[in-house]
Design a protein around this motif. Sequence first.
Motif, PDB file in Angstrom:
ATOM      1  N   ASN A   1       0.845  -1.187   0.000  1.00  0.00           N
ATOM      2  CA  ASN A   1       0.000   0.000   0.000  1.00  0.00           C
ATOM      3  C   ASN A   1       0.885   1.243   0.000  1.00  0.00           C
ATOM      4  OD1 ASN A   1      -2.427  -1.575   0.287  1.00  0.00           O
ATOM      5  ND2 ASN A   1      -1.925  -1.825   2.451  1.00  0.00           N
TER       6      ASN A   1
ATOM      7  N   LYS B   1      -3.769  -0.777  -1.938  1.00  0.00           N
ATOM      8  CA  LYS B   1      -4.411   0.533  -1.921  1.00  0.00           C
ATOM      9  C   LYS B   1      -3.393   1.651  -2.101  1.00  0.00           C
ATOM     10  CE  LYS B   1      -7.482  -1.382   1.608  1.00  0.00           C
ATOM     11  NZ  LYS B   1      -7.848  -1.323   3.048  1.00  0.00           N
TER      12      LYS B   1
ATOM     13  N   GLN C   1      -8.668   1.398  -3.837  1.00  0.00           N
ATOM     14  CA  GLN C   1      -8.168   0.018  -3.821  1.00  0.00           C
ATOM     15  C   GLN C   1      -8.272  -0.552  -5.230  1.00  0.00           C
ATOM     16  OE1 GLN C   1     -10.170  -2.664  -1.145  1.00  0.00           O
ATOM     17  NE2 GLN C   1      -8.502  -4.154  -1.198  1.00  0.00           N
TER      18      GLN C   1
ATOM     19  N   THR D   1      -8.606   7.377  -0.653  1.00  0.00           N
ATOM     20  CA  THR D   1      -7.997   6.060  -0.827  1.00  0.00           C
ATOM     21  C   THR D   1      -8.708   5.285  -1.922  1.00  0.00           C
ATOM     22  OG1 THR D   1      -7.321   5.946   1.491  1.00  0.00           O
ATOM     23  CG2 THR D   1      -7.458   3.858   0.299  1.00  0.00           C
TER      24      THR D   1
ATOM     25  N   PRO E   1      -3.313  -6.086   1.190  1.00  0.00           N
ATOM     26  CA  PRO E   1      -4.064  -4.841   1.407  1.00  0.00           C
ATOM     27  C   PRO E   1      -4.197  -4.432   2.867  1.00  0.00           C
ATOM     28  CG  PRO E   1      -5.536  -6.635   0.793  1.00  0.00           C
ATOM     29  CD  PRO E   1      -4.146  -7.136   0.573  1.00  0.00           C
TER      30      PRO E   1
END
Length: 244
Positions: free
Chosen positions: A31, A53, A97, A95, A127
């Motif tokens: 991430n 993400k 994903q 954010t 994640p």
Amino acid sequence: MIAVRTVRRVLPLAAGTAVLLGAALPADAANRNIAIGNFQWSVQDVQIDLNEKVTWHWVGPDTQHSVGPVAGNTSGIDSDPGTAAPDHPPGFTFTGQFTRPGVYDFVCKLHGIVRGRVTVSPNPGRPEAPSPDPVPVVNVDRRAPELTQARWARGPVLRRARGTLRFELDERARIVLDVEKLVRGRWRLAGTRTFDGFVGYNDYAFSGVLRKARLKPGRYRALLVAADADNNRSGDVVVPFTVR
């Protein structure tokens, strides 16, 4: 694809605080935290694995930016759907994903130079793992100027309402001077002056004339407020005086 919009509460920081850029990635992707400020992404080519993400942080001082898909980007990730004029407070985060591998290009709706790319590998991602990137900090001055040591240079009794108002500033600011007179137990505004203040000691020559008339004998108070270029304002500093 999944998108989350949030606003984080951020602590005040002094002007000129540097933006922390994305750290180097380990061998496998993770991430990511990406700063948006000074009309650019802190990392323009972001590498992640499947289902991981990217969190974008609006750090300023410019915050009228968006993260939006360019033609061919099928991620469905858009920080500002439905508006052509994005504007976010410093500390705002968004954010996204990424659930499909591919190369995804993004651009700001208002500024074509604010753009970047997210490349998603087919490798299974993590994640829920913490990002190796430091959380970017805001690059906006939120600290009010300090106006101190305010006093009348020759004492609080002014002859013909004239006097030199002396004070100290820790940064350049615009000064608003309100003068109030005590009338039947209540303070009433007699007039206002505005002028520039500078770092260090300042001497302001008060003429005693407000609203085209010289102040009459009585009890008064001067209320000083300093506002800097980012519109941070000090509290009222009260300097009483008497006109004889």
